[in-house]
Design a protein around this motif. Sequence first.
Motif, PDB file in Angstrom:
ATOM      1  N   MET A 263      -3.781   0.930  -2.594  1.00 27.64           N
ATOM      2  CA  MET A 263      -5.117   0.629  -2.052  1.00 27.64           C
ATOM      3  C   MET A 263      -4.814   1.671  -0.626  1.00 27.64           C
ATOM      4  O   MET A 263      -3.746   1.638   0.136  1.00 27.64           O
ATOM      5  CB  MET A 263      -5.226  -0.660  -1.566  1.00 27.64           C
ATOM      6  CG  MET A 263      -5.440  -1.349  -2.706  1.00 27.64           C
ATOM      7  SD  MET A 263      -5.712  -3.315  -2.132  1.00 27.64           S
ATOM      8  CE  MET A 263      -4.050  -3.481  -1.655  1.00 27.64           C
ATOM      9  N   GLY A 264      -5.960   2.456  -0.241  1.00 24.73           N
ATOM     10  CA  GLY A 264      -5.711   3.053   0.971  1.00 24.73           C
ATOM     11  C   GLY A 264      -7.121   3.643   1.223  1.00 24.73           C
ATOM     12  O   GLY A 264      -8.135   3.413   0.660  1.00 24.73           O
ATOM     13  N   LEU A 265      -7.191   4.671   2.428  1.00 19.32           N
ATOM     14  CA  LEU A 265      -8.129   5.116   2.611  1.00 19.32           C
ATOM     15  C   LEU A 265      -8.837   6.205   1.721  1.00 19.32           C
ATOM     16  O   LEU A 265      -7.837   6.934   1.432  1.00 19.32           O
ATOM     17  CB  LEU A 265      -7.887   5.486   4.320  1.00 19.32           C
ATOM     18  CG  LEU A 265      -9.321   5.951   4.978  1.00 19.32           C
ATOM     19  CD1 LEU A 265     -10.203   4.954   5.190  1.00 19.32           C
ATOM     20  CD2 LEU A 265      -8.875   6.584   6.381  1.00 19.32           C
ATOM     21  N   SER A 266      -9.773   6.718   1.620  1.00 18.38           N
ATOM     22  CA  SER A 266     -10.060   7.747   0.692  1.00 18.38           C
ATOM     23  C   SER A 266      -9.885   9.058   1.463  1.00 18.38           C
ATOM     24  O   SER A 266     -10.674   9.555   2.134  1.00 18.38           O
ATOM     25  CB  SER A 266     -11.899   7.426   0.615  1.00 18.38           C
ATOM     26  OG  SER A 266     -12.346   8.644  -0.416  1.00 18.38           O
ATOM     27  N   LEU A 267      -8.927   9.634   0.739  1.00 14.40           N
ATOM     28  CA  LEU A 267      -8.412  10.901   1.465  1.00 14.40           C
ATOM     29  C   LEU A 267      -8.542  12.044   0.224  1.00 14.40           C
ATOM     30  O   LEU A 267      -8.433  13.212   0.553  1.00 14.40           O
ATOM     31  CB  LEU A 267      -6.955  10.986   1.648  1.00 14.40           C
ATOM     32  CG  LEU A 267      -6.717   9.998   2.878  1.00 14.40           C
ATOM     33  CD1 LEU A 267      -5.155   9.956   3.034  1.00 14.40           C
ATOM     34  CD2 LEU A 267      -7.443  10.347   4.043  1.00 14.40           C
ATOM     35  N   GLY A 268      -8.892  11.705  -0.779  1.00 16.93           N
ATOM     36  CA  GLY A 268      -9.090  12.465  -1.896  1.00 16.93           C
ATOM     37  C   GLY A 268     -10.387  12.032  -2.820  1.00 16.93           C
ATOM     38  O   GLY A 268     -11.125  11.193  -2.418  1.00 16.93           O
TER      39      GLY A 268
ATOM     40  N   PRO B 205      -0.859   7.571  -3.975  1.00 15.81           N
ATOM     41  CA  PRO B 205       0.115   6.623  -3.053  1.00 15.81           C
ATOM     42  C   PRO B 205       0.968   7.469  -2.319  1.00 15.81           C
ATOM     43  O   PRO B 205       1.582   7.068  -1.216  1.00 15.81           O
ATOM     44  CB  PRO B 205       0.956   5.589  -4.029  1.00 15.81           C
ATOM     45  CG  PRO B 205       0.595   6.486  -5.422  1.00 15.81           C
ATOM     46  CD  PRO B 205      -0.829   7.021  -5.294  1.00 15.81           C
ATOM     47  N   SER B 206       1.259   8.785  -2.768  1.00 16.54           N
ATOM     48  CA  SER B 206       2.040   9.665  -1.930  1.00 16.54           C
ATOM     49  C   SER B 206       1.616   9.763  -0.532  1.00 16.54           C
ATOM     50  O   SER B 206       2.032  10.329   0.355  1.00 16.54           O
ATOM     51  CB  SER B 206       2.434  10.903  -2.874  1.00 16.54           C
ATOM     52  OG  SER B 206       1.140  11.515  -2.647  1.00 16.54           O
ATOM     53  N   LYS B 207       0.077   9.871  -0.490  1.00 18.81           N
ATOM     54  CA  LYS B 207      -0.573   9.963   0.731  1.00 18.81           C
ATOM     55  C   LYS B 207      -0.353   8.980   1.742  1.00 18.81           C
ATOM     56  O   LYS B 207      -0.298   9.195   2.972  1.00 18.81           O
ATOM     57  CB  LYS B 207      -1.935  10.467   0.551  1.00 18.81           C
ATOM     58  CG  LYS B 207      -2.156  11.475  -0.204  1.00 18.81           C
ATOM     59  CD  LYS B 207      -1.686  12.973   0.135  1.00 18.81           C
ATOM     60  CE  LYS B 207      -2.190  13.814  -0.780  1.00 18.81           C
ATOM     61  NZ  LYS B 207      -3.682  14.250  -0.792  1.00 18.81           N
ATOM     62  N   LEU B 208      -0.159   7.865   1.355  1.00 17.91           N
ATOM     63  CA  LEU B 208       0.053   6.609   2.045  1.00 17.91           C
ATOM     64  C   LEU B 208       1.318   5.808   1.495  1.00 17.91           C
ATOM     65  O   LEU B 208       1.056   4.970   0.752  1.00 17.91           O
ATOM     66  CB  LEU B 208      -1.471   5.787   2.135  1.00 17.91           C
ATOM     67  CG  LEU B 208      -2.613   6.615   2.706  1.00 17.91           C
ATOM     68  CD1 LEU B 208      -4.086   5.622   2.215  1.00 17.91           C
ATOM     69  CD2 LEU B 208      -2.519   6.613   4.051  1.00 17.91           C
ATOM     70  N   PRO B 209       2.428   5.948   2.333  1.00 20.94           N
ATOM     71  CA  PRO B 209       3.348   5.426   1.522  1.00 20.94           C
ATOM     72  C   PRO B 209       3.625   3.920   2.062  1.00 20.94           C
ATOM     73  O   PRO B 209       4.298   3.245   1.410  1.00 20.94           O
ATOM     74  CB  PRO B 209       4.633   6.248   2.248  1.00 20.94           C
ATOM     75  CG  PRO B 209       4.020   6.630   3.775  1.00 20.94           C
ATOM     76  CD  PRO B 209       2.652   6.889   3.316  1.00 20.94           C
ATOM     77  N   SER B 210       2.792   3.418   2.972  1.00 22.09           N
ATOM     78  CA  SER B 210       3.024   1.939   3.381  1.00 22.09           C
ATOM     79  C   SER B 210       1.824   1.529   3.633  1.00 22.09           C
ATOM     80  O   SER B 210       0.735   2.123   4.035  1.00 22.09           O
ATOM     81  CB  SER B 210       4.124   1.922   4.477  1.00 22.09           C
ATOM     82  OG  SER B 210       5.386   2.413   4.163  1.00 22.09           O
ATOM     83  N   GLN B 211       1.591   0.065   3.621  1.00 19.01           N
ATOM     84  CA  GLN B 211       0.489  -0.550   3.898  1.00 19.01           C
ATOM     85  C   GLN B 211       0.894  -1.807   4.657  1.00 19.01           C
ATOM     86  O   GLN B 211       1.780  -2.447   4.367  1.00 19.01           O
ATOM     87  CB  GLN B 211      -0.302  -0.716   2.759  1.00 19.01           C
ATOM     88  CG  GLN B 211       0.083  -1.498   1.510  1.00 19.01           C
ATOM     89  CD  GLN B 211      -0.719  -1.666   0.472  1.00 19.01           C
ATOM     90  OE1 GLN B 211      -1.618  -0.945   0.073  1.00 19.01           O
ATOM     91  NE2 GLN B 211      -0.751  -2.812  -0.252  1.00 19.01           N
ATOM     92  N   VAL B 212      -0.126  -2.011   5.602  1.00 20.10           N
ATOM     93  CA  VAL B 212       0.063  -3.523   6.241  1.00 20.10           C
ATOM     94  C   VAL B 212      -1.112  -4.114   6.064  1.00 20.10           C
ATOM     95  O   VAL B 212      -2.299  -3.780   6.480  1.00 20.10           O
ATOM     96  CB  VAL B 212       0.574  -3.176   7.677  1.00 20.10           C
ATOM     97  CG1 VAL B 212       0.594  -4.373   8.351  1.00 20.10           C
ATOM     98  CG2 VAL B 212       1.482  -2.097   7.743  1.00 20.10           C
TER      99      VAL B 212
ATOM    100  N   THR C  87      -0.249  -7.690  -1.939  1.00 20.61           N
ATOM    101  CA  THR C  87       0.020  -6.205  -2.227  1.00 20.61           C
ATOM    102  C   THR C  87       0.734  -5.592  -0.929  1.00 20.61           C
ATOM    103  O   THR C  87       0.878  -4.500  -1.017  1.00 20.61           O
ATOM    104  CB  THR C  87      -1.076  -5.507  -3.127  1.00 20.61           C
ATOM    105  OG1 THR C  87      -2.159  -5.469  -1.886  1.00 20.61           O
ATOM    106  CG2 THR C  87      -1.568  -6.246  -4.100  1.00 20.61           C
ATOM    107  N   ALA C  88       0.546  -5.970   0.096  1.00 25.45           N
ATOM    108  CA  ALA C  88       1.257  -5.609   1.260  1.00 25.45           C
ATOM    109  C   ALA C  88       2.388  -5.434   1.556  1.00 25.45           C
ATOM    110  O   ALA C  88       3.184  -6.186   0.875  1.00 25.45           O
ATOM    111  CB  ALA C  88       0.339  -5.845   2.593  1.00 25.45           C
TER     112      ALA C  88
END
Length: 375
Positions: free
Chosen positions: A1-6, A70-77, A150-151
């Motif tokens: 899960m992450g911000l829409s970068l692509g 996931p390679s764009k955002l390696p970690s999530q909090v 999932t964090a």
Amino acid sequence: MGLSLGPRRVWRVCGARGGPLIYLGNPLRNQVPVSTETGLEASKEQRGLLLPEPPRRGQRRLFQLFSSHPSKLPSQVGETSLLPAPSTFLSLMTSTASEAASYEFTTLTCIPGVIEYKGANIQLLDLPGIIEGAAQGKGRGRQVIAVARTADVVIMMLDATKGEVQRSLLEKELESVGIRLNKHKPNIYFKPRKGGGVSFNSTVTLTQCSEKLVQLILHEYKIFNAEVLFREDCSPDEFIDVIVGNRVYMPCLYVYNKIDQISMEEVDRLARKPNSVVISCGMKLNLDYLLEMLWEYLALTCIYTKKRGQRPDFTDAIILRKGASVEHVCHRIHRSLASQFKYALVWGTSTKYSPQRVGLTHTMEHEDVIQIVKK
């Protein structure tokens, strides 16, 4: 899960059909279940073995998040709280504007943001506040907790002016759905077998469990043939967690906000608690120390690369987990680099001298510089 970068895709995160396992009462703490039918049934209720009724058709509410590679955002909090403070914290630390107000429960959905720190993009998820009974689905609690599972780290935002009531409530709700905060997985070997009965053994002296109690717990789960080995003194609750196998163990950082509204003695008391940080989003106090603690809890390292005859490139770091080896660095650069690897030169704290010629199994440390030589 992450911000829409692509290219975007939607993740629908909701409770599984029938919902997660939940506690119907307070978990047992160092208590031996009564060997009667009534006592065992009460124990099952307290340990969350009774499933709730499945939701009716058409009543499930979806929790939508945007995801990127996931390679764009390696970690999530994941931020879990009862306050509007996470929205203010998200707006301060990221470029994402999250609605903030002077009343509670301002955030009604998951709002992602990205913190750029030490060359790493750390994904921050501002989750709605949790109310009592969230594990049973109140206030979209199951959807919120499903995201928190999932964090990599949970930041628990607390109000420093309201004591410990909020902290105990949040811990209880997360504990009831199988999230274990600041705990390690019990060192218990458990393997079901097809026959031979229950084989019980231990390498340490057990003060909380006995062979009879272990057999009683296994029989409740309809397990009559298994191999059990205790490598540490664990409680019955921890043994049940091993049997269930769906528990999540993650670090948690307790962040006390609004320290500008309490006395210095109270600030000092809260700051000395383990896994705790005191901040003030309104006055922007101690936010830099919070980022340092967050970096430690995520256990990330920065690795810099160097070409032959050139200076190291300190502008573009490779972000890896602690304990990563040279092979992990090769895979991060290109998937075929490890097969063409000959040796590497490493500068930094992981070597005895600089530069040191190392192989694929060498463990890298924070801010090491590596030069890879191919065959």
